[in-house]
Design an enzyme around this catalytic site. Structure first.
Site, short mmCIF file in Angstrom:
data_model
loop_
_atom_site.label_atom_id
_atom_site.label_comp_id
_atom_site.label_asym_id
_atom_site.label_seq_id
_atom_site.Cartn_x
_atom_site.Cartn_y
_atom_site.Cartn_z
CG ASP A 206 -1.65 -1.21 1.41
OD1 ASP A 206 -2.46 -1.62 0.40
OD2 ASP A 206 -1.78 -1.91 2.34
NE ARG A 209 -1.42 -2.07 -4.49
CZ ARG A 209 -2.31 -3.05 -4.10
NH1 ARG A 209 -2.90 -2.85 -3.04
NH2 ARG A 209 -2.41 -4.26 -4.99
CG HIS A 234 -3.35 -5.31 3.33
ND1 HIS A 234 -2.95 -4.32 2.48
CD2 HIS A 234 -3.44 -6.45 2.69
CE1 HIS A 234 -2.78 -4.81 1.28
NE2 HIS A 234 -3.26 -6.17 1.35
#
Length: 384
Positions: A206, A209, A234
């Site tokens: 994440d 990202r 998550h």
């Protein structure tokens, strides 16, 4: 005669200094030559580190298939760290597991000193220094979250007990299988001899990202984006936070919020894109994000073991100590720095009301998952 003696006494210090300089010069030249010779000889001497044993569960799956060659090539632990891979999966994919073992041997990775492929959890956990927990029960269509949690509680309880009994005493654990935070929590509860600081879950995907989205928005190199934060679970409640992030420019570091100059995008679209990126990839390729997850796992372990660059933090799911008002004991994603194989939560960051609300929302979900997981454990105990 007297005049000559006067001249002699006059030049004697000069001559003595010249001799001293000559000796110093000869000593320096000898020292430099010695250094060059020793360095040349040392270049032929190869001092190899002891191999570390790395367990990968679910090794025959998509993420496992992408991950194990990265580990064998040195991406996870560096180009001078030999490894022995312990590959574990279930009996129904035993042949695929053997096939991966064959491929690893055929690849002739210089750092790979051995491969154990097994469906026996005890054999897989024996003496491992690192455990990468990829295997788990995936949510299927029509299943409720409690059904997935129930299956994974049983899996992670069994794996925790095996690690407790057979892994090395300072084994470091990274949980990837979803629900990653709560799977890590169960593992922590049942592998109590493993230090709780050694049990983590993956939110680096994440984090990466978030960096990627900012790099695309600003048309900059992703390596110039640093200090984003992913808070919490998550899951779709995670909070990607760009408030403290910066971009390295030719004129020094600049605030991401300042350069983006669009608070609405940062507070809405940016967050949603990171939260939903996994689902978007599944929709596009009809398969999960195995490559990027494997790469993020390598990033997570690399920085944990070898350290984060000075002035830089990363996101890791770790056991909360109460920092930022998060319930102690939850496995929650925080910004951390790493040094000498230890992580530390970054302290003293200013948290605005918007962020505080998002952080508590994802913490609430984790607390609910914890309660549900413990309820599943009680039901399992009653059934037994």
């Amino acid at each position: 005669m007297s005049f000559i003696m006067d001249l002699s006494s006059l030049f004697r210090p000069v001559m003595e200094n010249a001799l001293l300089l000559e000796r110093v010069g000869v000593t320096l030249v000898c020292g430099v030559l010695s250094y060059i010779i020793i360095k040349h000889i040392w270049s032929f001497v190869r001092i190899e580190k002891e191999p570390i044993r790395v367990l990968v569960t679910g090794a025959a799956g998509q993420i496992g298939y992408a991950l194990v060659p990265m580990i064998a090539r040195g991406v996870m632990f560096g180009p001078d760290q030999p490894v022995i891979l312990h590959l574990l999966d279930i009996q129904t994919v035993a042949n695929a597991l053997i096939g991966i073992q064959m491929e690893l041997i055929d690849a002739a990775f210089p750092l790979l000193k051995g491969v154990i492929a097994t469906t026996n959890i005890v054999e897989a956990c024996k003496g491992v220094d690192i455990a990468i927990m990829v295997g788990g029960f995936s949510r299927k269509e029509g299943m409720e979250r409690k059904d997935v949690l129930s299956r994974n509680v049983s899996i992670y309880k069994a794996q925790a007990l095996a690690l407790e009994e057979h892994a090395s005493e300072n084994c470091k654990v990274l949980v990837i299988a979803n629900p990653a935070n709560t799977n890590a929590l169960i593992l922590k509860d049942f592998a109590q001899s493993i230090p709780e600081k050694n049990i983590t879950c993956l939110t680096r995907l994440d984090h990466n990202r978030a960096r990627g989205q900012i790099a695309e928005r600003l048309n900059v190199d992703v390596s110039d984006v640093k200090n984003v934060i992913v808070w919490g679970n998550h899951s779709s409640t995670q909070y990607p936070d760009a408030n403290h992030a910066s971009i390295t420019t030719v004129n020094g570091e600049k605030s991401v919020r300042q350069l983006v100059a669009d608070d609405y995008w940062l507070n809405t679209e940016f967050i949603a894109k990171v939260q939903q990126r996994g689902a978007a990839i599944i929709k596009a390729r009809k398969l999960s994000s195995a490559l990027s997850a494997a790469s993020a796992a390598c990033d997570h372990m690399h920085d944990w073991i070898l350290g984060t660059p000075k002035g830089t933090w990363v996101s890791m799911g770790v056991c909360s100590d109460g920092s930022y008002g998060i319930e102690p004991g939850l496995i929650y994603s925080f910004p951390v720095t790493c040094q000498n194989g230890e992580w530390s939560i970054v302290q003293g960051l200013k948290i605005d009301e918007f962020s505080r609300e998002k952080m508590y929302e994802t913490a609430k979900e984790l607390a609910e998952e914890k309660q549900l997981a413990h309820a599943c454990l009680r039901m399992e105990d009653e059934f037994l």
